[in-house]
Design an enzyme around this catalytic site. Structure first.
Site, PDB file in Angstrom:
ATOM      1  N   SER A   1      -8.653   3.434   1.763  1.00 52.62           N
ATOM      2  CA  SER A   1      -7.991   2.138   1.995  1.00 52.62           C
ATOM      3  C   SER A   1      -6.796   2.012   1.065  1.00 52.62           C
ATOM      4  CB  SER A   1      -9.008   1.039   1.699  1.00 52.62           C
ATOM      5  OG  SER A   1      -8.385  -0.216   1.641  1.00 52.62           O
TER       6      SER A   1
ATOM      7  N   GLY B   1      -1.509  -6.016   4.669  1.00 56.23           N
ATOM      8  CA  GLY B   1      -0.309  -5.250   4.992  1.00 56.23           C
ATOM      9  C   GLY B   1      -0.474  -3.752   5.082  1.00 56.23           C
ATOM     10  N   GLY B   2      -1.703  -3.232   5.237  1.00 55.84           N
ATOM     11  CA  GLY B   2      -1.878  -1.773   5.328  1.00 55.84           C
ATOM     12  C   GLY B   2      -1.271  -1.125   4.087  1.00 55.84           C
TER      13      GLY B   2
ATOM     14  N   THR C   1      -5.066  -8.064   7.661  1.00 53.50           N
ATOM     15  CA  THR C   1      -6.091  -7.992   6.620  1.00 53.50           C
ATOM     16  C   THR C   1      -5.929  -9.324   5.945  1.00 53.50           C
ATOM     17  OG1 THR C   1      -5.996  -5.616   6.350  1.00 53.50           O
ATOM     18  CG2 THR C   1      -6.515  -6.836   4.380  1.00 53.50           C
TER      19      THR C   1
HETATM   20  O1  DON Z   1      -7.889  -0.543   4.240  1.00 50.13           O
HETATM   21  C1  DON Z   1      -6.726  -0.460   4.564  1.00 50.13           C
HETATM   22  O2  DON Z   1      -5.853  -0.038   3.836  1.00 50.13           O
HETATM   23  C2  DON Z   1      -6.329  -0.965   5.943  1.00 50.13           C
HETATM   24  N1  DON Z   1      -7.467  -0.939   6.825  1.00 50.13           N
HETATM   25  C3  DON Z   1      -5.796  -2.334   5.792  1.00 50.13           C
HETATM   26  C4  DON Z   1      -5.305  -2.882   7.089  1.00 50.13           C
HETATM   27  C5  DON Z   1      -4.319  -3.934   6.895  1.00 50.13           C
HETATM   28  O3  DON Z   1      -3.976  -4.333   5.809  1.00 50.13           O
HETATM   29  C6  DON Z   1      -3.742  -4.468   8.131  1.00 50.13           C
HETATM   30  N2  DON Z   1      -2.849  -5.508   7.871  1.00 50.13           N
HETATM   31  N3  DON Z   1      -2.364  -6.297   7.447  1.00 50.13           N
END
Ligand code: DON
Length: 608
Positions: free
Chosen positions: A475, A497-498, A404
């Site tokens: 999210s 970072g998810g 992200t």
């Molecule tokens: O919206 C979210 O929380 C996830 N789709 C975010 C994905 C993410 O941060 C991946 N990596 N770094």
């Protein structure tokens, strides 16, 4: 009696008049401290440069953020995007704040049955790759809203898209980070033939130093720059998206993605204005993103729980103990195992609420008032004892590559934009739209497709985040702006970072505002992550081993050392209102920060 009434009225009138007079004194044009210079920080130096040039030419934070985000869509294809979505906060220097939700949306055809195999079992691969993983993109609409609603009016969308179009037409030099990400076999396995042709010419991943030209993306950007979002959501580009998905195979099935996203799904996509969440932490106002991101709710819960604990006393106690027994500290001497224990337990509780209650507020009832009520946060706080209270059995998440990206801008007038955007996994679904040159997201995996079945981040959810047509998946993106006593934007922050986005943002803020660390140090410091389920708290390498041992021992925390890095924080911070800003890009990645009139920071190179 009459006389008394008359006197009373006269008195009331006098009081009112006095009130009006003193009001007039307050109505003088308020003066707000403004930073000495504007600043931009993002995960790619070419994108930071695009934003900085806009600031230098008189653009405001919204103009610069749009130029930066569009440049990321070219130079940072791992996460920068047109085919993804995200969230943006615009906080004017006066404190008036708006939020734009440009999260991707499930198409009308979305149905859980499409994700089940012949025995009714969940085929989780379908949510992360192939056509069913793709949700209707939001970025073209969201960036346009940011430009239209909050831009200075000095630039057209075409002006702001020009650097991105030039980067796509002329090409740019692949850096070590992109080369490293492309050498990941999981990434390659997800890509369709169009993406393979672009990123793996001759069957080999683009190497560091190669020139990457994206002529189809340049054409798409030019159409968008001239006609706005309708060029993306209707007509040729929309047709190409529909056709690309119709041709793509659904994993572990003989079906294709025909009919998954239709022209009408694309034509009806809207970015949604939301009211930002506001909270307070130690006298600072925190402006954060509301659902469908869980980031703001969890950040306000975590900070709220911690605010009532004796953080300063604990920090001073730890510093004093360290002074008595001086050794080379592995981390901040003010960071005791008790302090980290509190931070972990607060985060565990916030993630538990996320799993049970949060989802798209337009389709489910999200009990925001209850979750942010002082009484509930206080109840949560007093339930934190001296040892860990894990509530659920552990589950080991599958490690998928992820990406992200976040960008922060503060202009010289003090207006702030905090914008996080994503394709979800690194390079999204890996489906590149032939003829249009951009990658599509795999955001469907952010739904709780089956109750309590963990997604690629190990996150579980309930009915609130179930897959439904027209719904936006929950999210953890946490774009945030901190205001000094509510009077000036002093900190603009966010991360990739998810679920670790929340850990990264919360811990950098806590290190700056509780441990009194300078921002460079707060960003570099190792992080931990706790998300309620799975149960263990993971620690980045470099976390003080004595501290981890104390948490595992006397505090009873299941712990787990991770070989990965957590998050990539993009921070602008003013030590005090009116000061020169610092623009710091997390050294875990190759981004760069720039302050007007000063040289841009040098990006980190990937570890060997
Ligand atoms: O919206 C979210 O929380 C996830 N789709 C975010 C994905 C993410 O941060 C991946 N990596 N770094």
């Amino acid at each position: 009696m009459k006389c008394f009434l008359g006197a009373a009225l006269a008195c009331a009138a006098a009081v009112l008049l006095a009130a009006c007079k003193s009001d007039a004194a307050f109505q003088k044009e308020a003066t707000w401290p403004i930073p000495k210079h504007g600043a931009v920080v993002s995960e790619h130096p070419l994108a930071t440069r695009a934003g900085l040039d806009v600031l230098n030419r008189g653009g405001n934070a919204a103009d610069a953020a749009v130029a930066t985000a569009l440049a990321l869509a070219v130079a940072y294809p791992q996460a920068g995007n047109l085919g993804g979505g995200g969230f943006a906060l615009f906080v004017a220097h006066t404190g008036v704040a708006s939020a734009i939700d440009f999260r991707e949306t499930a198409p009308a055809a979305a149905a859980v049955a499409r994700f089940l195999g012949s025995n009714g079992e969940l085929v989780s691969a379908r949510a992360v790759r192939g056509p069913l993983s793709v949700a209707v993109p939001g970025s073209p609409a969201g960036l346009y809203e940011l430009f239209r609603e909050h831009g200075s009016g000095r630039f057209s969308l075409a002006d702001l898209a020009r650097p991105a179009i030039e980067l796509a037409t002329r090409g740019f030099t692949v850096d070590g980070w992109l080369a490293r990400d492309l050498s990941d076999l999981n990434v390659r396995a997800r890509m369709n033939s169009a993406a393979l042709a672009l990123f793996y010419p001759g069957g080999k991943p683009l190497a560091e130093g190669a020139l990457l030209r994206q002529p189809e993306l340049a054409t798409t950007l030019a159409l968008y720059a001239n006609a706005g979002p309708s060029a993306f959501y209707r007509g040729r580009i929309a047709d190409l998206v529909v056709a690309e998905l119709a041709a793509a195979r659904v994993p572990e099935s003989t079906e294709t993605g025909a009919g998954w996203i239709t022209s009408s799904d694309l034509a009806s996509y809207r970015a949604i204005p939301r009211t930002p969440l506001r909270g307070w932490f130690r006298g600072m106002e925190i402006v954060a993103m509301p659902p469908p991101s869980s980031g703001g709710v969890m950040l306000l819960q975590v900070l709220g729980m911690l605010e009532g604990l004796p953080l300063d006393a604990e920090r001073e106690h730890a510093r004093a103990a360290h002074a008595l027994e001086p050794s080379e500290p592995r981390d901040d001497p003010g960071l005791s195992d008790r302090m980290v224990h509190w931070w972990i337990e607060a985060q565990r509780r916030a993630f538990a609420d996320r799993a049970a209650h949060l989802g798209d507020p337009d389709l489910v009832n999200v009990p925001l008032t209850e979750l942010l009520a002082h009484a509930w946060i206080a109840e949560r706080r007093v339930s934190i004892g001296e040892v860990a209270e894990p509530a659920v059995a552990p589950w080991a998440p599958v490690r998928e590559s992820m990406q992200t990206t976040h960008l922060s801008v503060l202009d010289a007038q003090g207006n702030a934009v905090s914008l996080t955007t994503t394709l979800n996994s690194r390079f999204g679904s890996g489906i590149l739209v032939r003829g249009a040159g951009f990658l599509l997201n795999n955001e469907i995996d952010d739904f709780a497709i089956a109750p309590n079945a963990p997604n690629q981040f190990g996150l579980v959810g309930a009915a609130a985040n179930a897959l439904q047509p027209g719904k936006r998946p929950l999210s953890t993106m946490t774009p945030t702006v901190v205001r000094d006593g509510g009077h000036a934007n002093t900190t603009v922050i966010g991360s990739m970072g998810g679920p670790r986005i929340l850990s990264s943002v919360a811990q950098v803020l806590l290190r700056i505002f509780v441990l009194e660390e300078v921002p460079e140090r707060a960003i570099r410091a190792p992080r931990f992550h706790q998300q309620w389920n799975p149960l263990p708290t993971s620690f980045e390498r470099g976390f003080d081993p004595a501290l981890v041992a104390a948490l595992a021992g006397r505090r009873g925390h299941p712990v787990d050392e991770s070989s990965e890095t957590f998050g990539s924080v993009q921070l602008i911070h003013l030590a005090e209102p009116g000061a020169q800003p610092a623009a710091i890009s997390d050294p875990r990645r190759g981004g760069a920060g720039a302050v007007q009139g000063k040289p841009m920071s040098t990006p980190a190179v990937p570890p060997p």
